[in-house]
Design a protein around this motif. Structure first.
Motif, mmCIF file in Angstrom:
data_model
loop_
_atom_site.group_PDB
_atom_site.id
_atom_site.type_symbol
_atom_site.label_atom_id
_atom_site.label_comp_id
_atom_site.label_asym_id
_atom_site.label_seq_id
_atom_site.Cartn_x
_atom_site.Cartn_y
_atom_site.Cartn_z
ATOM 1 N N ARG A 193 71.689 28.750 82.099
ATOM 2 C CA ARG A 193 72.062 30.112 81.677
ATOM 3 C C ARG A 193 71.985 30.291 80.160
ATOM 4 N NH1 ARG A 193 76.429 28.911 85.534
ATOM 5 N NH2 ARG A 193 75.875 29.981 87.476
ATOM 6 N N SER A 194 71.991 29.192 79.423
ATOM 7 C CA SER A 194 72.045 29.233 77.955
ATOM 8 C C SER A 194 70.708 29.663 77.349
ATOM 9 C CB SER A 194 72.437 27.859 77.403
ATOM 10 O OG SER A 194 71.320 26.971 77.451
ATOM 11 N N PRO A 250 69.134 39.171 81.410
ATOM 12 C CA PRO A 250 69.894 38.916 82.635
ATOM 13 C C PRO A 250 69.084 38.973 83.936
ATOM 14 C CG PRO A 250 70.337 41.118 81.817
ATOM 15 C CD PRO A 250 69.492 40.441 80.780
ATOM 16 N N ASP A 256 73.875 24.205 85.617
ATOM 17 C CA ASP A 256 73.746 25.655 85.785
ATOM 18 C C ASP A 256 74.095 26.382 84.490
ATOM 19 O OD1 ASP A 256 73.037 25.110 88.379
ATOM 20 O OD2 ASP A 256 74.962 25.751 89.234
ATOM 21 N N ASN A 257 75.152 25.933 83.819
ATOM 22 C CA ASN A 257 75.527 26.547 82.539
ATOM 23 C C ASN A 257 74.447 26.320 81.487
ATOM 24 O OD1 ASN A 257 77.909 27.681 83.458
ATOM 25 N ND2 ASN A 257 79.105 25.855 82.983
ATOM 26 N N ASN A 260 71.736 34.874 86.203
ATOM 27 C CA ASN A 260 73.069 34.300 86.030
ATOM 28 C C ASN A 260 73.575 33.677 87.336
ATOM 29 O OD1 ASN A 260 75.380 33.840 84.291
ATOM 30 N ND2 ASN A 260 76.449 35.367 85.511
ATOM 31 N N SER A 261 72.961 34.054 88.459
ATOM 32 C CA SER A 261 73.391 33.546 89.765
ATOM 33 C C SER A 261 72.716 32.219 90.131
ATOM 34 C CB SER A 261 73.110 34.591 90.850
ATOM 35 O OG SER A 261 71.725 34.690 91.124
ATOM 36 N N VAL A 270 70.683 34.225 79.609
ATOM 37 C CA VAL A 270 71.162 35.343 80.421
ATOM 38 C C VAL A 270 71.860 36.426 79.607
ATOM 39 C CG1 VAL A 270 71.332 33.951 82.512
ATOM 40 C CG2 VAL A 270 73.358 34.245 81.078
ATOM 41 N N GLU A 271 72.384 36.070 78.446
ATOM 42 C CA GLU A 271 73.035 37.079 77.599
ATOM 43 C C GLU A 271 72.042 38.155 77.163
ATOM 44 O OE1 GLU A 271 75.348 37.419 73.314
ATOM 45 O OE2 GLU A 271 75.322 35.490 74.350
#
Length: 176
Positions: A71-72, A82, A67-68, A57-58, A78-79
């Motif tokens: 993360r998807s 992680p 970046d988002n 997530n970082s 990441v959900e």
């Protein structure tokens, strides 16, 4: 043989990556949050135990939208996943100060063996008397082998995002 524990100095360490974009340039990024456990005899690094845990997530590529997207579920998800982790399983000395470190890399729920070239950069004492040690590591992984398969075809041929990801680590650690 003296095996010591070394604590990661995150202020003087980094985990970076680069990947070809549109087959014409590279996008670079870093992970801001990570931990490491290093137990090693500096005289014989082939006996070291090395573990890394990265908070995916970082991720930071200096572009919030990208970046988002990373993360998807299209990429790191990441959900559900992680962390990215690495645990050494074999270390081979190639030449003075140069090693091949093989270990189990887990990313997005998939674990595969990966090998990184590691250079022992030396050791010394900081101005406060703390013993420090430095390492550099480089390697490449296939993102599709870890389920990171999102892509887009380009009208000129090729794809938006390459499969091979270059990984680079600069590590400084303090003797525990």
């Amino acid at each position: 043989m003296t095996i010591n524990k070394w604590n990661l100095d995150s202020a003087h360490s980094s985990i970076d990556f680069s990947i070809r974009h549109m087959m014409i340039s590279k996008v670079k990024g870093t992970f801001q949050t990570f931990e490491a456990s290093i137990e090693a005899d500096l005289e014989d690094l082939t006996t070291a135990n090395i573990e890394f845990s990265v908070d995916v997530n970082s991720v930071d590529t200096r572009n919030e939208d990208r970046d988002n997207h990373l993360r998807s579920a299209d990429f790191f998800d990441v959900e559900h996943f992680p962390k990215m982790t690495f645990k050494s399983t074999k270390i081979v000395k190639k030449s003075p100060g140069e090693y091949e470190v093989t270990g189990d890399l887990t990313l997005r729920g998939t674990t595969k063996p990966e090998t990184f070239t590691v250079s022992y950069e030396g050791s010394g004492k900081d101005p406060w008397g703390n013993e420090k040690v430095g390492f550099e590591a480089h390697g490449s992984i296939s993102r599709s082998e870890y389920g990171l398969t999102w892509n887009a075809a380009l009208e000129t041929g090729g794809v938006l995002v390459a499969d091979q990801v270059q990984i680079s680590l600069d590590i400084q650690a303090s003797k525990a």
